[in-house]
Design an enzyme around this catalytic site. Structure first.
Site, PDB file in Angstrom:
ATOM      1  N   LYS A   1       0.786  -1.153  -0.146  1.00 47.06           N
ATOM      2  CA  LYS A   1      -0.007   0.037  -0.146  1.00 47.06           C
ATOM      3  C   LYS A   1       0.810   1.311  -0.237  1.00 47.06           C
ATOM      4  O   LYS A   1       1.797   1.294   0.759  1.00 47.06           O
ATOM      5  CB  LYS A   1      -0.940   0.163   1.353  1.00 47.06           C
TER       6      LYS A   1
ATOM      7  N   THR B   1       0.790  11.755  -0.968  1.00 54.93           N
ATOM      8  CA  THR B   1      -0.559  12.354  -1.715  1.00 54.93           C
ATOM      9  C   THR B   1      -1.010  13.407  -0.862  1.00 54.93           C
ATOM     10  O   THR B   1      -1.320  14.413  -1.503  1.00 54.93           O
ATOM     11  CB  THR B   1      -1.759  11.272  -1.990  1.00 54.93           C
ATOM     12  N   ALA B   2      -0.921  13.439   0.378  1.00 50.55           N
ATOM     13  CA  ALA B   2      -1.436  14.755   1.163  1.00 50.55           C
ATOM     14  C   ALA B   2      -0.393  16.018   0.843  1.00 50.55           C
ATOM     15  O   ALA B   2      -0.791  16.849   0.391  1.00 50.55           O
ATOM     16  CB  ALA B   2      -1.367  14.444   2.539  1.00 50.55           C
TER      17      ALA B   2
ATOM     18  N   HIS C   1      -6.416  10.924   7.617  1.00 48.24           N
ATOM     19  CA  HIS C   1      -6.929  10.168   8.384  1.00 48.24           C
ATOM     20  C   HIS C   1      -7.936  10.735   9.436  1.00 48.24           C
ATOM     21  O   HIS C   1      -8.700  11.440   9.314  1.00 48.24           O
ATOM     22  CB  HIS C   1      -6.007   8.994   8.782  1.00 48.24           C
TER      23      HIS C   1
END
Length: 290
Positions: free
Chosen positions: A56, A115-116, A159
């Site tokens: 992941k 990605t953030a 998150h």
């Protein structure tokens, strides 16, 4: 199938919930797994070294590893209303909550290949005149305390921080996911599941089937994974765990589909156009096990 695959993913509730059935041998005929739980910055690094069969990773890391890894069409994290946030301390003054206040300021981020952070850079290029100042990489759990205590001016969080940042007395300067959705109309691509291309088409198809089956199993029998999820989410209240799973495990987790692939191409294309990521070759996102 007797083959055992190595798989590294995060200990976050969405991943432990999604892959519990597969990792615990509850899917007849699925390849056995040897699982390593690690934060996303670690798995991004593992992908660049190429030693793990399945990973992941951040979508922002994907262009760097597409020569060795193929994007699996399921199991990842995309969605709406689930993007990263930029947090600051509340301050007085007419410009207290304007994006321009980040000009020249120090911002803590959870990883420079996340990605953030990519979404933040795309947003800041337009919203912060002159650009931000120093960018500091901190472990995710340290970011909100660092902002609260004044050690950094702002923090980029992901998150469960969407649900917990008010406890730190922080202000949401911008929801980068909402900004992305308003600009593109697309879901936010956050985390991808990738598999080594040299596993071969048969094994890649088996991995795809197992990942999709694991998602469906988790939805049918959510109680089966509850203890496993809790064991790796010890700092989260039960209601936050439930919110986390509900937000990040969705239809795109079961299958990317045309909308999901479109969002991925949009993100990577925009990043390449800004010189933030290498361009993705035509067909590189296609699944070789199809």
């Amino acid at each position: 199938m007797d083959q055992r695959l190595t798989f590294a993913h995060s200990p976050c509730p969405n991943d432990t919930f999604t892959f519990h059935a597969w990792s615990h041998g509850l899917l007849p005929g699925a390849p056995a797994l040897e699982v390593t739980l690690a934060d996303i910055d670690v798995t991004n690094g593992l992908a660049e070294r190429g030693g793990t069969d399945l990973l992941k990773i951040s979508y922002a890391a994907l262009p760097h590893v597409l020569d060795r890894y193929a994007l699996l069409p399921c199991g990842g994290a995309l969605g709406r209303g689930c993007g990263p946030l930029v947090l600051t301390r509340p301050e007085d003054g007419p410009d207290a909550f304007a994006p321009a206040r980040l000009a020249g300021r120090t911002v803590a981020v959870p990883g420079d290949r996340s990605t953030a952070y990519l979404l933040f850079r795309l947003w800041a290029a337009r919203a912060v005149p002159g650009g931000v100042g120093e960018v500091v990489v901190l472990p995710f759990a340290e970011i909100m305390p660092a902002v609260r205590d004044g050690r950094v001016d702002a923090g980029l969080v992901i998150h469960e921080a969407r649900f917990t940042y008010p406890r730190y007395g922080l202000h949401r300067l911008v929801d980068l996911g909402a900004a992305w959705e308003a600009d593109t109309g697309r879901p936010i691509p956050l985390g991808a599941i990738v598999a080594r291309r040299d596993l071969g088409a048969q094994t890649l198809r088996a991995a795809h089937r197992a990942a999709a089956a694991s998602v469906r199993f988790a939805w049918r029998r959510p109680a089966a994974s509850a203890a496993y999820v809790r064991a790796h989410a010890q700092e989260m209240a039960p209601e936050v765990v439930e919110q986390h799973i509900g937000l990040y495990v969705n239809g795109y987790t079961a299958e990317l589909g045309e909308d999901g692939y479109g969002a991925v191409r949009e993100l990577l294309g925009r990043a390449a156009a800004e010189g933030l990521l290498p361009p993705v070759a035509p067909g590189a996102l296609d699944f070789p096990g199809a």
